[in-house]
Every structure is written in structure tokens, then in C-alpha cells.
Design a protein around this motif. Structure first.
Motif, PDB file in Angstrom:
ATOM      1  N   LEU A 283       0.827  -1.213   0.000  1.00 17.17           N
ATOM      2  CA  LEU A 283       0.000   0.000   0.000  1.00 17.17           C
ATOM      3  C   LEU A 283       0.858   1.258   0.000  1.00 17.17           C
ATOM      4  O   LEU A 283       0.571   2.216  -0.724  1.00 17.17           O
ATOM      5  CB  LEU A 283      -0.943   0.011   1.210  1.00 17.17           C
ATOM      6  CG  LEU A 283      -2.081  -0.994   1.185  1.00 17.17           C
ATOM      7  CD1 LEU A 283      -2.823  -0.973   2.521  1.00 17.17           C
ATOM      8  CD2 LEU A 283      -3.036  -0.722   0.025  1.00 17.17           C
ATOM      9  N   ARG A 284       1.911   1.256   0.806  1.00 18.64           N
ATOM     10  CA  ARG A 284       2.803   2.432   0.847  1.00 18.64           C
ATOM     11  C   ARG A 284       3.459   2.659  -0.514  1.00 18.64           C
ATOM     12  O   ARG A 284       3.563   3.795  -0.975  1.00 18.64           O
ATOM     13  CB  ARG A 284       3.828   2.284   1.956  1.00 18.64           C
ATOM     14  CG  ARG A 284       3.258   2.588   3.341  1.00 18.64           C
ATOM     15  CD  ARG A 284       4.339   2.656   4.399  1.00 18.64           C
ATOM     16  NE  ARG A 284       4.865   1.347   4.726  1.00 18.64           N
ATOM     17  CZ  ARG A 284       4.322   0.519   5.620  1.00 18.64           C
ATOM     18  NH1 ARG A 284       3.233   0.866   6.267  1.00 18.64           N
ATOM     19  NH2 ARG A 284       4.872  -0.642   5.851  1.00 18.64           N
ATOM     20  N   ASP A 285       3.892   1.598  -1.170  1.00 16.46           N
ATOM     21  CA  ASP A 285       4.492   1.742  -2.503  1.00 16.46           C
ATOM     22  C   ASP A 285       3.465   2.226  -3.523  1.00 16.46           C
ATOM     23  O   ASP A 285       3.744   3.104  -4.341  1.00 16.46           O
ATOM     24  CB  ASP A 285       5.091   0.418  -2.983  1.00 16.46           C
ATOM     25  CG  ASP A 285       6.376   0.056  -2.263  1.00 16.46           C
ATOM     26  OD1 ASP A 285       6.952   0.937  -1.581  1.00 16.46           O
ATOM     27  OD2 ASP A 285       6.795  -1.109  -2.381  1.00 16.46           O
ATOM     28  N   LEU A 286       2.265   1.662  -3.483  1.00 11.10           N
ATOM     29  CA  LEU A 286       1.215   1.987  -4.445  1.00 11.10           C
ATOM     30  C   LEU A 286       0.729   3.429  -4.288  1.00 11.10           C
ATOM     31  O   LEU A 286       0.494   4.129  -5.277  1.00 11.10           O
ATOM     32  CB  LEU A 286       0.030   1.029  -4.261  1.00 11.10           C
ATOM     33  CG  LEU A 286      -1.200   1.281  -5.133  1.00 11.10           C
ATOM     34  CD1 LEU A 286      -0.874   0.990  -6.599  1.00 11.10           C
ATOM     35  CD2 LEU A 286      -2.366   0.413  -4.663  1.00 11.10           C
ATOM     36  N   LEU A 287       0.608   3.899  -3.041  1.00 12.55           N
ATOM     37  CA  LEU A 287      -0.091   5.160  -2.783  1.00 12.55           C
ATOM     38  C   LEU A 287       0.790   6.284  -2.247  1.00 12.55           C
ATOM     39  O   LEU A 287       0.270   7.347  -1.902  1.00 12.55           O
ATOM     40  CB  LEU A 287      -1.238   4.891  -1.783  1.00 12.55           C
ATOM     41  CG  LEU A 287      -2.245   3.830  -2.232  1.00 12.55           C
ATOM     42  CD1 LEU A 287      -3.187   3.485  -1.099  1.00 12.55           C
ATOM     43  CD2 LEU A 287      -3.004   4.295  -3.466  1.00 12.55           C
ATOM     44  N   LYS A 288       2.100   6.084  -2.198  1.00 10.38           N
ATOM     45  CA  LYS A 288       2.983   7.067  -1.553  1.00 10.38           C
ATOM     46  C   LYS A 288       2.851   8.482  -2.111  1.00 10.38           C
ATOM     47  O   LYS A 288       2.994   9.448  -1.375  1.00 10.38           O
ATOM     48  CB  LYS A 288       4.429   6.588  -1.590  1.00 10.38           C
ATOM     49  CG  LYS A 288       5.022   6.542  -2.986  1.00 10.38           C
ATOM     50  CD  LYS A 288       6.450   6.055  -2.961  1.00 10.38           C
ATOM     51  CE  LYS A 288       6.962   5.961  -4.362  1.00 10.38           C
ATOM     52  NZ  LYS A 288       7.465   4.692  -4.740  1.00 10.38           N
ATOM     53  N   ASP A 289       2.563   8.625  -3.378  1.00 10.20           N
ATOM     54  CA  ASP A 289       2.456   9.961  -3.976  1.00 10.20           C
ATOM     55  C   ASP A 289       1.021  10.332  -4.332  1.00 10.20           C
ATOM     56  O   ASP A 289       0.782  11.377  -4.940  1.00 10.20           O
ATOM     57  CB  ASP A 289       3.326  10.041  -5.237  1.00 10.20           C
ATOM     58  CG  ASP A 289       4.802   9.855  -4.914  1.00 10.20           C
ATOM     59  OD1 ASP A 289       5.259  10.372  -3.884  1.00 10.20           O
ATOM     60  OD2 ASP A 289       5.487   9.164  -5.705  1.00 10.20           O
ATOM     61  N   ALA A 290       0.090   9.480  -3.974  1.00 13.48           N
ATOM     62  CA  ALA A 290      -1.312   9.714  -4.344  1.00 13.48           C
ATOM     63  C   ALA A 290      -2.017  10.556  -3.284  1.00 13.48           C
ATOM     64  O   ALA A 290      -1.891  10.281  -2.095  1.00 13.48           O
ATOM     65  CB  ALA A 290      -2.033   8.382  -4.506  1.00 13.48           C
ATOM     66  N   PRO A 291      -2.774  11.565  -3.710  1.00 14.69           N
ATOM     67  CA  PRO A 291      -3.551  12.363  -2.761  1.00 14.69           C
ATOM     68  C   PRO A 291      -4.821  11.594  -2.360  1.00 14.69           C
ATOM     69  O   PRO A 291      -5.859  11.713  -3.009  1.00 14.69           O
ATOM     70  CB  PRO A 291      -3.871  13.633  -3.543  1.00 14.69           C
ATOM     71  CG  PRO A 291      -3.870  13.204  -4.983  1.00 14.69           C
ATOM     72  CD  PRO A 291      -2.878  12.079  -5.074  1.00 14.69           C
ATOM     73  N   CYS A 292      -4.686  10.756  -1.331  1.00 16.41           N
ATOM     74  CA  CYS A 292      -5.796   9.898  -0.934  1.00 16.41           C
ATOM     75  C   CYS A 292      -5.705   9.564   0.549  1.00 16.41           C
ATOM     76  O   CYS A 292      -4.688   9.803   1.193  1.00 16.41           O
ATOM     77  CB  CYS A 292      -5.796   8.613  -1.752  1.00 16.41           C
ATOM     78  SG  CYS A 292      -4.382   7.543  -1.435  1.00 16.41           S
ATOM     79  N   ILE A 293      -6.786   8.981   1.065  1.00 13.91           N
ATOM     80  CA  ILE A 293      -6.864   8.522   2.450  1.00 13.91           C
ATOM     81  C   ILE A 293      -7.345   7.079   2.416  1.00 13.91           C
ATOM     82  O   ILE A 293      -8.372   6.776   1.791  1.00 13.91           O
ATOM     83  CB  ILE A 293      -7.847   9.387   3.267  1.00 13.91           C
ATOM     84  CG1 ILE A 293      -7.420  10.857   3.273  1.00 13.91           C
ATOM     85  CG2 ILE A 293      -7.972   8.854   4.690  1.00 13.91           C
ATOM     86  CD1 ILE A 293      -8.469  11.801   3.875  1.00 13.91           C
ATOM     87  N   LEU A 294      -6.635   6.187   3.087  1.00 10.90           N
ATOM     88  CA  LEU A 294      -7.091   4.802   3.178  1.00 10.90           C
ATOM     89  C   LEU A 294      -8.438   4.776   3.888  1.00 10.90           C
ATOM     90  O   LEU A 294      -8.652   5.491   4.866  1.00 10.90           O
ATOM     91  CB  LEU A 294      -6.103   3.948   3.968  1.00 10.90           C
ATOM     92  CG  LEU A 294      -4.704   3.794   3.385  1.00 10.90           C
ATOM     93  CD1 LEU A 294      -3.842   2.952   4.321  1.00 10.90           C
ATOM     94  CD2 LEU A 294      -4.748   3.176   2.006  1.00 10.90           C
ATOM     95  N   ALA A 295      -9.350   3.917   3.416  1.00 10.81           N
ATOM     96  CA  ALA A 295     -10.715   3.893   3.940  1.00 10.81           C
ATOM     97  C   ALA A 295     -11.237   2.461   4.082  1.00 10.81           C
ATOM     98  O   ALA A 295     -10.652   1.519   3.557  1.00 10.81           O
ATOM     99  CB  ALA A 295     -11.629   4.687   3.007  1.00 10.81           C
ATOM    100  N   TYR A 296     -12.343   2.331   4.793  1.00 12.40           N
ATOM    101  CA  TYR A 296     -13.113   1.095   4.932  1.00 12.40           C
ATOM    102  C   TYR A 296     -12.241  -0.090   5.345  1.00 12.40           C
ATOM    103  O   TYR A 296     -11.429   0.020   6.251  1.00 12.40           O
ATOM    104  CB  TYR A 296     -13.910   0.809   3.647  1.00 12.40           C
ATOM    105  CG  TYR A 296     -14.910   1.891   3.341  1.00 12.40           C
ATOM    106  CD1 TYR A 296     -16.129   1.962   4.024  1.00 12.40           C
ATOM    107  CD2 TYR A 296     -14.642   2.875   2.380  1.00 12.40           C
ATOM    108  CE1 TYR A 296     -17.051   2.965   3.756  1.00 12.40           C
ATOM    109  CE2 TYR A 296     -15.563   3.884   2.104  1.00 12.40           C
ATOM    110  CZ  TYR A 296     -16.767   3.917   2.797  1.00 12.40           C
ATOM    111  OH  TYR A 296     -17.665   4.912   2.531  1.00 12.40           O
TER     112      TYR A 296
END
Length: 138
Positions: free
Chosen positions: A10-23
Motif C-alpha cells: 500500500l505504501r508503494d502503491l499510494l505514496k504519492d497519491a492524494p488519498c486517504i485509506l478507507a473502509y
């Protein structure tokens, strides 16, 4: 050799993405649930579509509409927000039970740390008894 965990992914996939982990993804990342050996798409809150492979995007008008924190390099909904989101979605019973059980047993067998939204109280009450017995060995 280091073990590559789902949280590392998840850290690799989303490190630069403007998002919040949910659900369910937030519950897993926070250690509230045991997750699954098979991970479907990661649930994330976004302000506009990012079209990231491996994610299921939930568009919200502002990040200010959810409670979140930075946790191990990613933005993730808080425990309280995650529980309310899981109850609102009324999704995977196992994830909801495990998450509530973790909160209950991590807080001295109490749900006092949670602030459940009023309209979700009936659903919370439905899961509460199961969660309180989740780790009993009877």
C-alpha cells in the motif's frame, strides 16, 4: 531477506497519491482486523478520480469531511472514522466484528473510546455483542 507486507505494498502503491485509506483497507492497515490472505482493491477516499490500478476510489468533496491521520507514511482514517465507515457501509461482517473486538479488548473491554454516529447505533448494537465475545475461548 525482509518480508514484503500488504502495508508495504500500500505504501508503494499510494505514496504519492492524494488519498486517504478507507473502509476495510483502513481497518487492515490500522491492525483492527486480520485482513485477508486475498486482498481485493484498496479502498481509498479521493477528491477526484485518480484511476489507480488496484484501488477502489470513493470520491468525497473535501478531506475535511473525514477524520484521518498520517500513519506509517500514508493518510488513513482514524480508528473512530473507520468503525463508523464500516458500520455505515454494512459490509464484511468479519471485518466489522474483528475491528470492534480489537477496539473493545485494546481499551480494557470497553467501547468508550468510540463515538458512534447516532444513526449507526442500531447497527453498532447488533455487532457489539458478537465483538465482545469474539476472542472468548468457550
Amino acid at each position: 531477506m525482509a518480508i514484503y507486507t500488504y502495508n508495504d505494498y500500500l505504501r508503494d502503491l499510494l505514496k504519492d497519491a492524494p488519498c486517504i485509506l478507507a473502509y476495510d483497507t483502513a481497518a487492515d492497515y490500522l491492525g483492527l482486523s486480520n485482513g485477508s490472505s486475498f486482498h481485493e482493491a484498496a479502498d481509498i477516499y479521493v477528491l477526484s478520480p485518480l484511476n489507480l490500478k488496484g484501488t477502489r476510489e470513493h470520491i468525497i468533496p473535501s478531506f475535511d469531511t473525514v477524520d484521518y491521520e498520517r500513519r506509517n507514511g500514508l493518510l488513513c482514517t482514524t480508528v473512530n472514522q473507520t468503525i463508523n465507515d464500516l458500520l455505515r457501509a454494512d459490509g464484511d461482517n468479519q471485518v466489522i466484528q474483528e475491528s470492534l473486538a480489537d477496539v473493545y479488548f485494546s481499551n480494557g473491554e470497553s467501547f468508550d473510546s468510540l463515538h458512534i454516529e447516532k444513526e449507526l447505533l442500531p447497527r453498532f448494537d447488533k455487532y457489539k455483542a458478537w465483538a465482545m465475545e469474539y476472542y472468548d475461548e468457550e
